[in-house]
Write a protein that holds these residues in place. Structure first.
Motif, mmCIF file in Angstrom:
data_model
loop_
_atom_site.group_PDB
_atom_site.id
_atom_site.type_symbol
_atom_site.label_atom_id
_atom_site.label_comp_id
_atom_site.label_asym_id
_atom_site.label_seq_id
_atom_site.Cartn_x
_atom_site.Cartn_y
_atom_site.Cartn_z
ATOM 1 N N CYS A 76 25.129 29.955 26.163
ATOM 2 C CA CYS A 76 26.168 30.080 27.198
ATOM 3 C C CYS A 76 25.822 29.230 28.411
ATOM 4 O O CYS A 76 26.690 28.564 28.981
ATOM 5 C CB CYS A 76 26.319 31.540 27.612
ATOM 6 S SG CYS A 76 27.424 32.472 26.560
ATOM 7 N N PHE B 53 28.299 26.243 29.624
ATOM 8 C CA PHE B 53 28.945 26.346 30.934
ATOM 9 C C PHE B 53 28.276 25.479 31.995
ATOM 10 O O PHE B 53 28.808 25.362 33.100
ATOM 11 C CB PHE B 53 29.009 27.804 31.377
ATOM 12 C CG PHE B 53 30.026 28.606 30.621
ATOM 13 C CD1 PHE B 53 31.372 28.398 30.828
ATOM 14 C CD2 PHE B 53 29.635 29.550 29.684
ATOM 15 C CE1 PHE B 53 32.325 29.117 30.124
ATOM 16 C CE2 PHE B 53 30.575 30.275 28.967
ATOM 17 C CZ PHE B 53 31.922 30.059 29.184
ATOM 18 N N SER B 54 27.137 24.887 31.671
ATOM 19 C CA SER B 54 26.593 23.882 32.579
ATOM 20 C C SER B 54 27.313 22.549 32.431
ATOM 21 O O SER B 54 27.230 21.683 33.313
ATOM 22 C CB SER B 54 25.092 23.685 32.321
ATOM 23 O OG SER B 54 24.875 23.035 31.072
ATOM 24 N N LEU C 200 30.786 22.210 30.459
ATOM 25 C CA LEU C 200 32.245 22.248 30.313
ATOM 26 C C LEU C 200 32.990 22.228 31.645
ATOM 27 O O LEU C 200 33.952 21.468 31.796
ATOM 28 C CB LEU C 200 32.655 23.464 29.495
ATOM 29 C CG LEU C 200 34.158 23.551 29.225
ATOM 30 C CD1 LEU C 200 34.606 22.435 28.283
ATOM 31 C CD2 LEU C 200 34.534 24.899 28.647
ATOM 32 N N PRO C 201 32.608 23.037 32.669
ATOM 33 C CA PRO C 201 33.390 23.006 33.919
ATOM 34 C C PRO C 201 33.389 21.647 34.604
ATOM 35 O O PRO C 201 34.287 21.354 35.398
ATOM 36 C CB PRO C 201 32.687 24.066 34.793
ATOM 37 C CG PRO C 201 31.985 24.949 33.837
ATOM 38 C CD PRO C 201 31.553 24.057 32.722
ATOM 39 N N SER D 77 26.547 32.567 31.532
ATOM 40 C CA SER D 77 27.736 32.003 32.177
ATOM 41 C C SER D 77 27.611 31.985 33.692
ATOM 42 O O SER D 77 28.376 31.286 34.361
ATOM 43 C CB SER D 77 28.988 32.787 31.758
ATOM 44 O OG SER D 77 28.901 34.144 32.165
ATOM 45 N N GLY E 176 24.683 28.849 34.083
ATOM 46 C CA GLY E 176 25.137 27.539 33.623
ATOM 47 C C GLY E 176 25.889 26.728 34.667
ATOM 48 O O GLY E 176 25.513 25.581 34.954
ATOM 49 N N PRO E 177 26.965 27.260 35.269
ATOM 50 C CA PRO E 177 27.695 26.468 36.264
ATOM 51 C C PRO E 177 26.845 26.073 37.467
ATOM 52 O O PRO E 177 27.004 24.975 38.017
ATOM 53 C CB PRO E 177 28.832 27.412 36.677
ATOM 54 C CG PRO E 177 29.036 28.305 35.508
ATOM 55 C CD PRO E 177 27.667 28.514 34.946
ATOM 56 N N SER F 177 40.171 33.932 35.721
ATOM 57 C CA SER F 177 39.066 33.145 35.186
ATOM 58 C C SER F 177 39.326 31.644 35.251
ATOM 59 O O SER F 177 38.382 30.861 35.386
ATOM 60 C CB SER F 177 38.785 33.552 33.737
ATOM 61 O OG SER F 177 39.913 33.279 32.920
ATOM 62 N N ASP F 178 40.594 31.217 35.164
ATOM 63 C CA ASP F 178 40.892 29.788 35.062
ATOM 64 C C ASP F 178 41.713 29.237 36.234
ATOM 65 O O ASP F 178 41.573 28.063 36.581
ATOM 66 C CB ASP F 178 41.655 29.505 33.755
ATOM 67 C CG ASP F 178 40.899 29.971 32.528
ATOM 68 O OD1 ASP F 178 39.723 29.603 32.391
ATOM 69 O OD2 ASP F 178 41.465 30.719 31.712
ATOM 70 N N ARG G 37 34.604 37.756 26.288
ATOM 71 C CA ARG G 37 34.301 36.391 26.709
ATOM 72 C C ARG G 37 33.290 35.718 25.807
ATOM 73 O O ARG G 37 33.018 34.541 25.950
ATOM 74 C CB ARG G 37 33.778 36.390 28.134
ATOM 75 C CG ARG G 37 34.855 36.661 29.120
ATOM 76 C CD ARG G 37 34.409 36.338 30.484
ATOM 77 N NE ARG G 37 33.312 37.200 30.888
ATOM 78 C CZ ARG G 37 32.715 37.079 32.070
ATOM 79 N NH1 ARG G 37 33.082 36.156 32.908
ATOM 80 N NH2 ARG G 37 31.748 37.898 32.407
#
Length: 419
Positions: free
Chosen positions: A17, A21-22, A24-25, A143, A146-147, A224-225, A418
């Motif tokens: 995760c 998530f590091s 994809l965003p 999650s 990662g970001p 979330s989006d 999720r």
């Protein structure tokens, strides 16, 4: 499940995760800034990766059943590492090339995630809840980390983004060899009495539940989006990151005790699945309306809204996967979770697209402003979905099977939606 196996589940899922998530965003920004793609092309690449990750496993169910669950997790991580290395190798590709690679990442990780969920769901009933609870905490920890990691790398050295994701998935790959289960082929679905020719037919309880749950996923997408785009001019990006971190921390801290409470309420005279889902959707509706106020009131109301949103998620999220397991009929575990992923992924994608379309470029900060319309829609949809689930829970509870042969009773709570 041995402590070593439990640790393998947590580490593999958390690092996977965090790696996903590091990257994809920031994928769209990375493609525009470092690869020269247009905004439209970059958006198409990102959307393809998300869709493949959420819905692509349905194409891979025959392969998962042939290889076995544990081998499928390992193969999924092997493929993800290879593609992330290719993404970070400095290739000069047209937009279609980046789209293919991003789609492959989504497919490989969909394969690994679906097989891991199915392997935990195949545990004996008295171990399943423990496994899923820790898996859920691992998902939220990854999650959250990662970001933050990806944001630092983007600021420091953007070219390392895919390589960092590859390194994290390499850790997941090494750890996955210690997952519960064996290296043999997974079980086939048990044919119903009267012949095996219908064993792959998707039955009505599964279809009805999957379609009704789409309403909750559309409402979920507005937080979330869509929320960063809605609050972008009001709440600082760093503060908004802390709001989402609050969500992850609450899930990690509260999922196990909340799961215990849900199990008690499911057996209560006036409890049950339908009543719990309706209550969760009512709290979800209140939270999205508070998010809509965030443009005019600021960070304080947004934090309160996130607390309510997380409490709702802690209820409906495990109920969602529990019902997939109970209503899957003659579908195998990988097939059931893969098909549910198609429905939920499509619903979240539509919700994210429609919400972003209605928010971006719209002025106004009040609850009745045009920009707040997705949140009003989400609140109404959440309430209607809760009522429909309450009615469906009463009408179909007597028809649900108590067990699947060879798997134990399927009344345990499953992993967060999720995952």
């Amino acid at each position: 499940m041995a402590t070593r196996q439990l640790a393998a589940v947590v580490v593999a899922r958390a690092t996977s995760c965090a790696g996903f998530f590091s990257f994809l965003p920031y994928l769209g920004l990375w493609l525009v800034d470092t690869q020269g793609l247009s905004g439209g092309s970059a958006g198409l690449v990102v959307g393809s990766s998300i869709l493949a990750n959420r819905a692509g496993a349905v194409l891979l169910v025959p392969l998962i059943n042939r290889l076995g669950l544990k081998a499928s997790v390992v193969l999924g991580y092997v493929g993800a590492v290879a593609v992330f290395v290719a993404l970070g190798s400095g290739l000069g590709l047209p937009a279609i090339g980046w789209l293919v690679l991003a789609t492959l990442v989504g497919l490989f990780l969909a394969m690994a995630t679906t097989a891991m969920k199915a392997s935990v769901a195949a545990l004996p009933a008295d171990q399943r809840l423990r496994g899923f609870s820790y898996l859920n905490m691992a998902v939220n920890a990854g999650s959250a980390v990662g970001p933050a990691l990806g944001g630092q790398l983007l600021h420091w050295r953007a070219g390392w983004l895919p390589l960092a994701a590859a390194a994290l998935h390499l850790v997941a790959l090494v750890t996955a060899t210690a997952l519960p289960g064996t290296w043999r082929r997974s079980e086939r679905p048990v044919p119903p009495a009267g012949g095996g020719g219908r064993r792959w037919r998707v039955q009505r309880p599964f279809v009805v539940f999957s379609l009704l749950a789409c309403g909750t996923w559309v409402a979920y997408a507005q937080t979330s989006d869509v929320l960063p785009a809605y609050l972008g001019d009001t709440v600082d990006a760093r503060d908004l990151g802390l709001v989402f971190t609050l969500n992850a921390v609450m899930v990690v801290a509260l999922q196990v005790p909340m799961s215990w409470l849900i199990r008690r309420l499911l057996d209560a005279p006036r409890g049950g699945f339908g009543a719990l889902w309706a209550a969760a959707c009512a709290v979800l509706a209140a939270s999205v309306l508070l998010f809509a106020l965030g443009r005019s009131t600021g960070l304080g109301v947004v934090l309160v809204a996130m607390v309510l949103f997380t409490l709702a998620e802690l209820i409906w999220s495990p109920l969602y996967d529990a019902q997939i397991s109970e209503r899957r009929g003659t579908l195998s575990l990988p097939a059931a979770y893969a098909l549910a992923g198609v429905a939920s992924g499509a619903a979240e994608s539509v919700g994210a697209w429609l919400g972003t379309f209605l928010v971006v470029g719209r002025s106004g900060s009040g609850l009745l402003s045009p920009a707040a319309s997705p949140y009003w829609g989400a609140a109404v949809l959440a309430l209607l979905t809760g009522l429909a689930m309450a009615w469906d829970g009463r009408s179909s509870s007597a028809d649900l099977p108590d067990a699947h042969e060879g798997e134990g009773v399927d009344h345990e709570l499953d992993v967060s939606a999720r995952t």
